[in-house]
Structure formats: structure tokens, C-alpha cells
Design a protein around this motif. Structure first.
Motif, PDB file in Angstrom:
ATOM      1  N   SER A   1     -20.757 -78.312 -36.528  1.00 10.36           N
ATOM      2  CA  SER A   1     -21.886 -78.804 -37.307  1.00 10.36           C
ATOM      3  C   SER A   1     -21.390 -79.287 -38.666  1.00 10.36           C
ATOM      4  O   SER A   1     -20.261 -78.983 -39.081  1.00 10.36           O
ATOM      5  CB  SER A   1     -22.926 -77.707 -37.505  1.00 10.36           C
ATOM      6  N   HIS A   2     -22.243 -80.016 -39.380  1.00 14.15           N
ATOM      7  CA  HIS A   2     -21.862 -80.474 -40.719  1.00 14.15           C
ATOM      8  C   HIS A   2     -21.618 -79.291 -41.652  1.00 14.15           C
ATOM      9  O   HIS A   2     -20.731 -79.337 -42.510  1.00 14.15           O
ATOM     10  CB  HIS A   2     -22.959 -81.377 -41.290  1.00 14.15           C
ATOM     11  N   GLU A   3     -22.395 -78.231 -41.472  1.00 14.76           N
ATOM     12  CA  GLU A   3     -22.230 -77.031 -42.304  1.00 14.76           C
ATOM     13  C   GLU A   3     -20.866 -76.382 -42.053  1.00 14.76           C
ATOM     14  O   GLU A   3     -20.182 -75.952 -42.998  1.00 14.76           O
ATOM     15  CB  GLU A   3     -23.354 -76.028 -42.018  1.00 14.76           C
ATOM     16  N   GLU A   4     -20.457 -76.314 -40.783  1.00 11.86           N
ATOM     17  CA  GLU A   4     -19.169 -75.709 -40.440  1.00 11.86           C
ATOM     18  C   GLU A   4     -18.003 -76.543 -40.988  1.00 11.86           C
ATOM     19  O   GLU A   4     -17.011 -75.992 -41.473  1.00 11.86           O
ATOM     20  CB  GLU A   4     -19.052 -75.568 -38.922  1.00 11.86           C
ATOM     21  N   ILE A   5     -18.137 -77.853 -40.922  1.00 11.69           N
ATOM     22  CA  ILE A   5     -17.090 -78.735 -41.445  1.00 11.69           C
ATOM     23  C   ILE A   5     -17.012 -78.613 -42.965  1.00 11.69           C
ATOM     24  O   ILE A   5     -15.929 -78.595 -43.552  1.00 11.69           O
ATOM     25  CB  ILE A   5     -17.352 -80.193 -41.025  1.00 11.69           C
ATOM     26  N   ALA A   6     -18.179 -78.509 -43.613  1.00 12.54           N
ATOM     27  CA  ALA A   6     -18.221 -78.365 -45.074  1.00 12.54           C
ATOM     28  C   ALA A   6     -17.492 -77.093 -45.503  1.00 12.54           C
ATOM     29  O   ALA A   6     -16.741 -77.089 -46.482  1.00 12.54           O
ATOM     30  CB  ALA A   6     -19.668 -78.342 -45.559  1.00 12.54           C
ATOM     31  N   LEU A   7     -17.701 -76.008 -44.768  1.00  9.14           N
ATOM     32  CA  LEU A   7     -17.028 -74.747 -45.078  1.00  9.14           C
ATOM     33  C   LEU A   7     -15.517 -74.875 -44.877  1.00  9.14           C
ATOM     34  O   LEU A   7     -14.728 -74.370 -45.673  1.00  9.14           O
ATOM     35  CB  LEU A   7     -17.579 -73.626 -44.195  1.00  9.14           C
ATOM     36  N   LYS A   8     -15.128 -75.561 -43.827  1.00 10.44           N
ATOM     37  CA  LYS A   8     -13.703 -75.717 -43.508  1.00 10.44           C
ATOM     38  C   LYS A   8     -12.966 -76.490 -44.606  1.00 10.44           C
ATOM     39  O   LYS A   8     -11.835 -76.158 -44.961  1.00 10.44           O
ATOM     40  CB  LYS A   8     -13.567 -76.455 -42.165  1.00 10.44           C
ATOM     41  N   TYR A   9     -13.632 -77.506 -45.169  1.00  9.41           N
ATOM     42  CA  TYR A   9     -13.002 -78.348 -46.190  1.00  9.41           C
ATOM     43  C   TYR A   9     -13.405 -77.969 -47.606  1.00  9.41           C
ATOM     44  O   TYR A   9     -12.957 -78.600 -48.566  1.00  9.41           O
ATOM     45  CB  TYR A   9     -13.340 -79.823 -45.935  1.00  9.41           C
ATOM     46  N   ASN A  10     -14.279 -76.973 -47.713  1.00 12.94           N
ATOM     47  CA  ASN A  10     -14.762 -76.536 -49.026  1.00 12.94           C
ATOM     48  C   ASN A  10     -15.401 -77.687 -49.811  1.00 12.94           C
ATOM     49  O   ASN A  10     -15.089 -77.931 -50.979  1.00 12.94           O
ATOM     50  CB  ASN A  10     -13.616 -75.918 -49.848  1.00 12.94           C
ATOM     51  N   VAL A  11     -16.300 -78.399 -49.124  1.00 16.05           N
ATOM     52  CA  VAL A  11     -17.034 -79.499 -49.748  1.00 16.05           C
ATOM     53  C   VAL A  11     -18.515 -79.317 -49.429  1.00 16.05           C
ATOM     54  O   VAL A  11     -18.900 -78.438 -48.659  1.00 16.05           O
ATOM     55  CB  VAL A  11     -16.553 -80.875 -49.223  1.00 16.05           C
ATOM     56  N   SER A  12     -19.351 -80.163 -50.010  1.00 13.27           N
ATOM     57  CA  SER A  12     -20.792 -80.077 -49.755  1.00 13.27           C
ATOM     58  C   SER A  12     -21.125 -80.675 -48.393  1.00 13.27           C
ATOM     59  O   SER A  12     -20.375 -81.496 -47.851  1.00 13.27           O
ATOM     60  CB  SER A  12     -21.580 -80.802 -50.841  1.00 13.27           C
ATOM     61  N   VAL A  13     -22.271 -80.277 -47.862  1.00 14.31           N
ATOM     62  CA  VAL A  13     -22.741 -80.836 -46.588  1.00 14.31           C
ATOM     63  C   VAL A  13     -22.981 -82.339 -46.741  1.00 14.31           C
ATOM     64  O   VAL A  13     -22.717 -83.112 -45.819  1.00 14.31           O
ATOM     65  CB  VAL A  13     -24.031 -80.119 -46.125  1.00 14.31           C
ATOM     66  N   ASN A  14     -23.472 -82.739 -47.909  1.00 11.46           N
ATOM     67  CA  ASN A  14     -23.704 -84.166 -48.154  1.00 11.46           C
ATOM     68  C   ASN A  14     -22.414 -84.973 -48.082  1.00 11.46           C
ATOM     69  O   ASN A  14     -22.402 -86.112 -47.609  1.00 11.46           O
ATOM     70  CB  ASN A  14     -24.362 -84.377 -49.525  1.00 11.46           C
ATOM     71  N   THR A  15     -21.306 -84.368 -48.544  1.00 14.89           N
ATOM     72  CA  THR A  15     -20.005 -85.045 -48.462  1.00 14.89           C
ATOM     73  C   THR A  15     -19.611 -85.257 -47.010  1.00 14.89           C
ATOM     74  O   THR A  15     -19.144 -86.336 -46.630  1.00 14.89           O
ATOM     75  CB  THR A  15     -18.920 -84.220 -49.182  1.00 14.89           C
ATOM     76  N   VAL A  16     -19.813 -84.236 -46.199  1.00 12.36           N
ATOM     77  CA  VAL A  16     -19.503 -84.349 -44.766  1.00 12.36           C
ATOM     78  C   VAL A  16     -20.374 -85.433 -44.133  1.00 12.36           C
ATOM     79  O   VAL A  16     -19.889 -86.286 -43.381  1.00 12.36           O
ATOM     80  CB  VAL A  16     -19.723 -83.007 -44.047  1.00 12.36           C
ATOM     81  N   HIS A  17     -21.659 -85.379 -44.451  1.00 16.69           N
ATOM     82  CA  HIS A  17     -22.588 -86.361 -43.905  1.00 16.69           C
ATOM     83  C   HIS A  17     -22.158 -87.778 -44.289  1.00 16.69           C
ATOM     84  O   HIS A  17     -22.155 -88.687 -43.450  1.00 16.69           O
ATOM     85  CB  HIS A  17     -24.002 -86.090 -44.425  1.00 16.69           C
ATOM     86  N   THR A  18     -21.768 -87.963 -45.532  1.00 23.17           N
ATOM     87  CA  THR A  18     -21.352 -89.274 -46.015  1.00 23.17           C
ATOM     88  C   THR A  18     -20.103 -89.757 -45.287  1.00 23.17           C
ATOM     89  O   THR A  18     -20.028 -90.926 -44.867  1.00 23.17           O
ATOM     90  CB  THR A  18     -21.080 -89.236 -47.531  1.00 23.17           C
ATOM     91  N   GLN A  19     -19.120 -88.867 -45.122  1.00 24.66           N
ATOM     92  CA  GLN A  19     -17.868 -89.253 -44.466  1.00 24.66           C
ATOM     93  C   GLN A  19     -18.094 -89.633 -43.004  1.00 24.66           C
ATOM     94  O   GLN A  19     -17.546 -90.628 -42.511  1.00 24.66           O
ATOM     95  CB  GLN A  19     -16.850 -88.112 -44.553  1.00 24.66           C
ATOM     96  N   ILE A  20     -18.918 -88.848 -42.306  1.00 23.75           N
ATOM     97  CA  ILE A  20     -19.188 -89.132 -40.900  1.00 23.75           C
ATOM     98  C   ILE A  20     -20.028 -90.402 -40.767  1.00 23.75           C
ATOM     99  O   ILE A  20     -19.819 -91.215 -39.859  1.00 23.75           O
ATOM    100  CB  ILE A  20     -19.867 -87.930 -40.223  1.00 23.75           C
TER     101      ILE A  20
END
Length: 199
Positions: free
Chosen positions: A150-169
Motif C-alpha cells: 500500500s502507499h502507507e507501507e511504501i511511505a514507511l519503508k522510505y520514510n516519506v509522506s504518503v503524498n510523496t508516494v502517491h505523487t511518485q506513483i
């Protein structure tokens, strides 16, 4: 249009920051509420409204407001939301396709040469696009589509915000959408062929 609003528009065109700030404060919340009602997404509603105000300032000299600032802004929001919905209907098809591709691959077990040819061509193009994605976008995209995180799991893995993950994807999907637009008929044909031969 009354004289006060005409003066406000003229001041905006002249680069008056206070005129822009007044328009922003007067309409932001109402425009945001309208976009959110249409999209049911706080994130994308805010993104669209921010984009509209950015363009309003950047293109202030060229803009042509004939009726009123309110009508101009609400019409812009409406058009942007319609464009968003149309774009994401296509994007949702790509999301489903990539989810299936990375979990199962292209091979449907068909012996039909045309299906294998289309699969091979799409696979080659997708590999090329993946290779050229920015490293972080590629890694997050693969974790989402290949590993099912999930975006939340990826955010935790990279230590970034969920919005950052959403933006990158989203950027990765946008790249696929842009570079595969000429392949979209093949993409639909492959899905139709797969459904037909597996039925």
C-alpha cells in the motif's frame, strides 16, 4: 461586470499581488468545495484548485474574463474536473492492467501468434519505460504493482509522506500513459483476446 471587478482584473493583469491575493482568499474555499463535490477527493480537489490559481497568475496578461471572475474560475474548475475524470478512467485501466501484468505476466498460455506478438511488443515497451523512470518512481511503482504494498507501507519503508508516494506513483503512471498512448488499441485488443480465448 461592474467597475470594481473590472478594476480588480486590470490590477491582476498589471501584476498586482494584492489583487491576486484578494481573488485567492475570496474564492479558494468555494472552488475547493465545488471540486471536492465533483471528485470526492480532497487531495485532487486541492491539486486542481492550486493549478488553476497558478495558471491564473502565470497567464494573467493573456486571460480573457468576459463575464465575472467567479464565472471564469468555476468554469475552469468544472473543465479541469471533467478532464481529470476522463483521464483517470483511462488511468484506472492501466492500473488494473499493470497489477495483473506484474502479478501474472503477459503469458496467458495462448497458442495464438497474434496474441503472443502483441504481448511481446507491449512487454518490450513497458520494460523500456520502466528502465527510464526516475529511480525512486520506479522503485515505488514496482513495490506497489509487483509486491502489492500500500502507499502507507511504501511511505514507511522510505520514510516519506504518503503524498510523496502517491505523487511518485502518479508520475510513473503518467509516463506510461503518455508513452503507451499509441499502444492503447493493442492493449485493449490483447485484453479482449485474452478474455475471449480464456472464456
Amino acid at each position: 461586470m461592474d467597475s470594481l471587478e473590472r478594476t480588480l482584473i486590470n490590477n491582476l493583469k498589471a501584476g498586482d499581488h494584492k489583487a491576486f491575493e484578494f481573488i485567492f482568499k475570496s474564492y479558494f474555499q468555494r472552488l475547493f468545495n465545488y471540486a471536492n463535490d465533483l471528485l470526492h477527493s480532497n487531495y485532487f480537489a486541492e491539486e486542481i484548485i492550486s493549478d488553476i490559481f497558478t495558471k491564473l497568475w502565470e497567464n494573467r496578461v493573456q486571460i480573457n474574463i468576459e463575464t465575472s471572475i467567479k464565472s471564469y474560475l468555476f468554469r475552469s474548475v468544472h473543465n479541469q474536473c471533467i478532464s481529470y475524470v476522463r483521464q483517470h478512467k483511462v488511468e484506472d485501466k492501466y492500473k488494473a492492467y499493470f497489477t495483473n501484468y506484474f502479478s501474472e505476466g503477459f503469458d496467458s498460455g495462448s497458442d495464438y501468434p497474434l496474441e503472443k506478438l502483441i504481448s511481446s511488443e507491449l512487454e518490450s515497451k513497458i520494460g523500456e519505460i520502466l528502465e527510464n523512470l526516475p529511480e525512486q518512481s520506479r522503485a515505488m511503482f514496482l513495490l506497489s504493482r509487483q509486491k502489492g504494498l500500500s502507499h502507507e507501507e511504501i511511505a514507511l519503508k522510505y520514510n516519506v509522506s504518503v503524498n510523496t508516494v502517491h505523487t511518485q506513483i502518479s508520475r510513473a503512471l503518467k509516463r506510461f500513459r503518455e508513452e503507451l498512448k499509441n499502444y492503447f488499441p493493442l492493449f485493449l485488443l490483447l485484453i479482449n483476446m485474452t478474455n475471449k480465448f480464456s472464456a
